[in-house]
Motif scaffolding. Structure first.
Motif, PDB file in Angstrom:
ATOM      1  N   ASP A 238      31.045  47.582  49.157  1.00  0.00           N
ATOM      2  CA  ASP A 238      32.142  47.322  50.275  1.00  0.00           C
ATOM      3  C   ASP A 238      32.156  48.099  51.401  1.00  0.00           C
ATOM      4  O   ASP A 238      32.150  49.213  51.442  1.00  0.00           O
ATOM      5  CB  ASP A 238      33.649  47.396  49.579  1.00  0.00           C
ATOM      6  CG  ASP A 238      34.728  47.135  50.633  1.00  0.00           C
ATOM      7  OD1 ASP A 238      34.375  46.448  51.665  1.00  0.00           O
ATOM      8  OD2 ASP A 238      35.776  47.333  50.380  1.00  0.00           O
ATOM      9  N   ARG A 314      33.467  51.512  46.949  1.00  0.00           N
ATOM     10  CA  ARG A 314      33.857  50.438  46.094  1.00  0.00           C
ATOM     11  C   ARG A 314      32.555  49.214  46.069  1.00  0.00           C
ATOM     12  O   ARG A 314      31.980  48.921  47.089  1.00  0.00           O
ATOM     13  CB  ARG A 314      34.949  49.459  46.470  1.00  0.00           C
ATOM     14  CG  ARG A 314      36.285  50.438  46.414  1.00  0.00           C
ATOM     15  CD  ARG A 314      36.631  50.607  44.889  1.00  0.00           C
ATOM     16  NE  ARG A 314      37.760  51.589  44.719  1.00  0.00           N
ATOM     17  CZ  ARG A 314      37.689  52.887  44.665  1.00  0.00           C
ATOM     18  NH1 ARG A 314      36.574  53.626  44.596  1.00  0.00           N
ATOM     19  NH2 ARG A 314      38.970  53.681  44.440  1.00  0.00           N
ATOM     20  N   VAL A 316      30.974  45.571  44.618  1.00  0.00           N
ATOM     21  CA  VAL A 316      31.185  44.279  44.551  1.00  0.00           C
ATOM     22  C   VAL A 316      30.559  43.935  43.105  1.00  0.00           C
ATOM     23  O   VAL A 316      29.423  43.901  43.037  1.00  0.00           O
ATOM     24  CB  VAL A 316      30.957  43.365  45.694  1.00  0.00           C
ATOM     25  CG1 VAL A 316      31.371  42.058  45.466  1.00  0.00           C
ATOM     26  CG2 VAL A 316      31.595  44.044  46.762  1.00  0.00           C
ATOM     27  N   HIS A 317      31.438  43.181  42.432  1.00  0.00           N
ATOM     28  CA  HIS A 317      30.935  42.496  41.089  1.00  0.00           C
ATOM     29  C   HIS A 317      29.840  41.346  41.359  1.00  0.00           C
ATOM     30  O   HIS A 317      30.039  40.542  42.166  1.00  0.00           O
ATOM     31  CB  HIS A 317      31.874  41.953  40.168  1.00  0.00           C
ATOM     32  CG  HIS A 317      31.520  41.684  38.858  1.00  0.00           C
ATOM     33  ND1 HIS A 317      30.946  40.719  38.444  1.00  0.00           N
ATOM     34  CD2 HIS A 317      31.649  42.632  37.737  1.00  0.00           C
ATOM     35  CE1 HIS A 317      30.693  40.724  37.108  1.00  0.00           C
ATOM     36  NE2 HIS A 317      31.229  41.738  36.525  1.00  0.00           N
ATOM     37  N   TRP A 323      35.983  40.917  43.365  1.00  0.00           N
ATOM     38  CA  TRP A 323      36.274  42.006  42.309  1.00  0.00           C
ATOM     39  C   TRP A 323      35.365  42.832  42.624  1.00  0.00           C
ATOM     40  O   TRP A 323      34.464  43.217  42.762  1.00  0.00           O
ATOM     41  CB  TRP A 323      35.686  41.361  41.017  1.00  0.00           C
ATOM     42  CG  TRP A 323      35.946  42.154  39.605  1.00  0.00           C
ATOM     43  CD1 TRP A 323      36.255  43.561  39.720  1.00  0.00           C
ATOM     44  CD2 TRP A 323      35.603  41.865  38.350  1.00  0.00           C
ATOM     45  NE1 TRP A 323      36.263  44.057  38.406  1.00  0.00           N
ATOM     46  CE2 TRP A 323      35.648  43.047  37.825  1.00  0.00           C
ATOM     47  CE3 TRP A 323      34.986  40.746  37.647  1.00  0.00           C
ATOM     48  CZ2 TRP A 323      35.650  42.854  36.147  1.00  0.00           C
ATOM     49  CZ3 TRP A 323      34.907  40.873  36.542  1.00  0.00           C
ATOM     50  CH2 TRP A 323      35.143  41.922  35.613  1.00  0.00           C
ATOM     51  N   THR A 324      36.080  44.232  42.946  1.00  0.00           N
ATOM     52  CA  THR A 324      35.295  45.610  43.247  1.00  0.00           C
ATOM     53  C   THR A 324      35.693  46.611  42.196  1.00  0.00           C
ATOM     54  O   THR A 324      36.646  46.714  41.328  1.00  0.00           O
ATOM     55  CB  THR A 324      35.859  46.200  44.599  1.00  0.00           C
ATOM     56  OG1 THR A 324      37.129  46.407  44.583  1.00  0.00           O
ATOM     57  CG2 THR A 324      35.599  45.313  45.707  1.00  0.00           C
TER      58      THR A 324
END
Length: 876
Positions: A238, A314, A316-317, A323-324
């Motif tokens: 992120d 963070r 990221v999925h 979703w982080t």
RNA sequence: GCGGUCAUGGCGGAAUUGGUAGACGCGCUAGCUUGAGGUGCUAGUUCUUUAACCGGAGUGGAGGUUCGAGUCCUCUUGACCGCACCA
């Protein structure tokens, strides 16, 4: 003529000289017979041989002598693993040059080995510290370099602060140096590496083909190579949370199926992203420094609890942009393995769960055991790590673990970011490249010249060998080569400017990685090996040594042989077709009245009924008998082979080493045991004398028929022959010994039953045959005694030069068999019956037996099981 | 923690690979011999009952499969070895 005692002290040197004069054990490469290469791990010339050597070489010698008798062209060489630290330590302590110390030790130990009467080809003796050996090793180093199998790189290495040198990963045991026992530190150094990882896959796969290796060693090597199949996944970062332009972090996982259970990302303390994040966060920088501090001692890492630090970044999925996951720096993630970054799935990994619980990250179950209701399946302090069915995982729900792994890999491989796939299937290995640089004098010099302008250059082949200088000093710590006034200063082979020799020497495990190949032609000067010889002899058919080399020497040699093949120095991949790891020699320990260790030679043991008491020979002081442990100088529970051979003879020592325990297990050295072996030597000698007077002369033609007494003697002999043969082939020497005892017991009994006056020709012939077989069976184990007996039996040949007799298998088949008869599984009677009796006949005869009827107590017979020639079981 | 090996008399260990448990050696007991005390020979030596025969029990423990288990299966106890944050 043989009434006096057998005198080993006279007989043993006599026969050794005779074997020597006849060059009985000299092996020729052009011998047309089928080859057999038997090798025991060569010794380090520490000064004196120990009982472990006696056991090891006694076993190898049995195989060598047996195979020779079976008509093989046997190669059984010996040499010296002669480079290494102890020579330098001795140099420092006693002001003696390592070479002088080493060659003096070799002379002593060669004499000791010769006194054992081993069937070695001493013409092929090599010492790895000799330039005639290590020049070829330097040549191969350069060939490996050209072939791309050598690397020079800066890496974190294991530093032994006591021995002042680098150690390979394999040489660090429980965080300590394998030789010094000092806690190993991590240091950044530029080192030479052999690229053993190039062969990781092959070294792993080929283990399955090594059928004559102990399963244990193969498993240990597999674990060490540590192959794992997984997926590397690029997680986008992120941007708002990232310090300085990093856009992603790549992780490695073997459980991509659990991706929907991810709770965090963890990276190693020395990961570039951690460093970048640390630059703007002092607390994080402190944490990273703390991780590195504990990182110097490997032992501490293992005990450290899991600690992490949230970088604020963070990730990221990969399957859900919204979703982080938090990115932690964690002390349990290793930069050296995989990508130095992982994703954490607490529900299905022990370590991840411990971490998540410590930092309140929670967990989500995504794999549920088959047949369990997912609704009630939760994880608290024990993760579920087995396979199962996927839940809470969107498009993976309902899949098996294997299906889900594949599906995740397939989707992430198809997805791209910046022209590269997000996921890649990857095979990872635990195995690291083999760092061979050692900052020591007494080793093979690495044939490299460093030039400031041209870089690291190979020494021209014509300039080999790079010899160690003789005039070195050991009065200060460090590498004597490095501080030698002239040795390292040379001209650059390329530009001619002033340049420096590499002053590191090679790990001594390099020396032992190819000696078995050199033995096949140790005379050739123009190259390390003669291809005809090395390809003809390798692989070693039977290699024997200690389990302690399961990963070190045995893995290095497998790599080295492959590298030799690649560079044209050998034609095989695997050096050792058969491997046997023998057990140690152990002994009771003793403590004197003052609590100090006392050697067995100073102790007197007395039996008081079943109890044993020990006292000091010198003054009768009380000695405490301690636990049985590996013979070691520190506990003083050693027995000197020279003393044993001097007192009892080599044959007694060999016989005892082979007799008491299965060869793969530890053997307990006891005074009673040696005396038992010595008693048998004398017993066999007396028995031979008696047999010599009863036996038909050598060369007597066999009679047309044999009576029962003669037949019984022949059966005993041929049975022993068959059994010993079978057990030598499987290296079960303790059983061979038992069979020989049985035969000599049987012959003693037969002699007692037959008087000289009434001796018929067939019995005399049977005694001749049995006596010859008995001595032939003994000869691989106690070769000197066997020669003496062979002579006493009237032979003018050497038993060591006699072909193995083929057993007459028909002879041991009995006409009648003795069958135990059971009633309801309990033995009640025995039945002697014709071998070929039908089951009906056997059944009727069994039921007619009185004890059988008694045991049935009138019950009706429900069933009778007859196993032909084996057993009868009556069910009633 | 994970993986592996093993468990049989007083001791080291055998057991034809599912078929007489304890071969062979050490030690021990008794007797003989030698002789003075590290020799040799004979007999015995799993436990238990018995004067002996005949029995009973028995391969770390508990179950199971089988006509039959030291051996195969399940659980369990203990010993030893290897690996150990390997993602």
């Amino acid at each position: 003529m043989t009434s006096e005692r057998y005198n080993a002290r006279e007989a043993e040197p006599k026969w050794q000289t005779i074997w020597d004069e006849r060059e009985l054990f000299r092996t020729r490469n052009d011998d047309p017979r089928p080859k057999y290469y038997v090798l025991e791990m060569f010794p380090y010339p520490s000064g004196r041989i120990h009982m472990g050597h006696v056991r090891n070489y006694a076993m190898g010698d049995v195989v060598a002598r047996y195979k020779r008798a079976r008509g093989f062209n046997v190669l059984h060489p010996m040499g010296w693993d002669a480079f290494g630290m102890p020579a330098e330590n001795a140099a420092m302590a006693n002001k003696v040059h390592p070479a002088q110390w080493t060659y003096a030790n070799i002379a002593t130990m060669r004499g000791q080995l010769k006194s054992m009467g081993l069937s070695l080809d001493w013409h092929r003796e090599v010492a790895t510290c000799d330039p005639s050996y290590y020049r070829h090793q330097q040549r191969m180093f350069l060939d490996f370099l050209s072939a791309g199998l050598v690397d020079r790189k800066t890496a974190k290495v294991n530093w032994d602060p006591v021995d002042q040198t680098v150690l390979a990963n394999e040489q660090v045991i429980d965080g300590r140096g394998w030789r010094s026992g000092a806690l190993v530190e991590q240091r950044e150094l530029t080192q030479w590496f052999f690229k053993i990882t190039d062969y990781a896959q092959d070294l792993n796969d080929a283990l399955d083909g090594l059928e004559r290796w102990p399963e244990k060693v193969r498993v240990m090597q597999k674990n060490w190579i540590g192959r794992s199949e997984g997926l590397s996944v690029r997680f986008a970062l992120d941007a708002a949370t990232t310090p300085s332009g990093e856009t992603e972090v790549e992780i490695y996982t073997t459980r991509p199926d659990t991706l929907f259970g991810a709770k965090f990302i963890a990276i190693a303390a020395d990961h570039p992203l951690a460093r970048a994040a640390g630059a703007r966060d002092q607390a994080l920088a402190d944490f990273i420094a703390e991780c590195k501090r504990t990182g110097t001692a490997a032992e501490l890492i293992e005990k450290a609890e899991k600690k992490g630090y949230d970088t604020g970044i963070r990730a990221v999925h990969p399957f859900d942009p919204s979703w982080t996951l938090p990115v932690y720096v964690a002390n349990f993630v290793l930069m050296e393995y995989g990508t130095g970054a992982i994703f954490g799935c607490p529900a299905h990994d022990e370590r991840d769960l411990e971490f998540a619980n410590a930092y309140g990250l929670g967990n989500t179950v995504v794999v549920c055991p088959a047949g369990v209701d997912p609704a009630g399946f939760v994880v608290t302090d024990k993760p579920y790590v087995e396979d199962g069915l996927l839940v809470n995982s969107r498009f993976l729900d309902g899949m098996t673990t294997a299906q889900a792994k594949d599906e995740v890999a397939r989707r992430l491989e198809a997805e791209t970011r910046g022209n590269a796939p997000v996921g890649r299937r990857k095979v990872n290995f635990r195995l690291r490249d083999w760092g061979i640089s050692r900052q020591r004098y007494w080793g093979c010099p690495i044939p490299i010249i460093h030039c400031d302008a041209c870089g690291a250059l190979p020494v021209p082949l014509a300039d080999l060998p790079v010899k160690l200088p003789d005039d070195v000093t050991f009065d200060v710590p460090g590498n004597p080569l490095d501080r030698h006034p002239t040795w390292k200063h040379v001209a650059c082979p390329q530009c001619g400017a002033k340049a420096r020799r590499e002053t590191d020497t090679m790990d001594t495990f390099v020396d032992s990685s190819w000696y078995f190949a050199r033995f096949t032609d140790p005379w050739i000067e123009t190259s390390p090996t003669d291809r005809g010889a090395v390809d003809g002899w390798l692989p070693v058919d039977q290699y024997i040594g200690g389990i302690e080399h399961a990963i070190l020497h045995l893995l290095y040699s497998r790599f080295f042989t492959r590298a030799m093949r690649k560079t044209g120095h050998a034609g095989v991949d695997e050096p050792f077709a058969g491997l046997f790891t023998q057990g140690m020699v152990v002994h009771e320990t003793y403590k004197g009245p003052d609590g100090a260790w006392v050697s067995p030679a100073e102790v007197r043991i007395e039996s008081d009924g079943a109890a044993r008491k020990a006292s000091l020979l010198s003054n009768g002081g009380t000695v405490e008998i301690g636990p049985i442990e590996k013979m070691s100088k520190s506990k003083k529970n050693t027995v000197d082979p020279d003393d044993i051979i001097g007192t009892y003879g080599a044959d007694t020592a060999r016989w005892f080493m082979l007799s008491d325990s299965p060869p793969e297990r530890d053997v307990i050295w006891t005074e009673e045991g040696v005396q038992g072996a010595a008693r048998f030597v004398q017993r066999l000698w007396r028995l031979t004398g008696e047999l010599a007077t009863l036996a038909a002369p050598v060369g007597t033609a066999a009679p047309a028929a044999f009576g029962p007494e003669a037949l019984a003697i022949r059966k005993a002999a041929h049975r022993a022959l068959i059994r010993v043969e079978e057990d030598v082939e499987r290296l079960r020497f303790n059983r061979c010994v038992a069979h020989i005892y049985e035969l000599s017991n049987a012959l003693s009994a037969a002699i007692g039953a037959v008087t000289t006056e009434t001796r018929p020709a067939d019995v005399a012939w049977a005694f001749r045959e049995a006596a010859d077989i008995l001595i032939a069976l003994v000869s691989p184990m106690m070769p000197h005694l066997a020669e003496e007996c062979w002579q006493a039996l009237g032979h003018d040949t050497l038993v060591a030069d006699t072909r193995w007799q083929e057993p007459d298998r028909a002879l041991v088949v009995e006409d009648t068999v003795l069958m135990p008869v059971q009633v309801n599984g309990k033995k009640r009677a025995e039945l002697t019956i014709a071998r070929d009796a039908s089951n009906d006949v056997v059944e009727a005869a069994a039921l007619a037996l009185e004890p059988v009827q008694r045991a049935l107590e009138g019950r009706p017979v429900r069933k009778v099981v007859v196993v032909p020639q084996r057993i009868v079981n009556v069910v009633g």
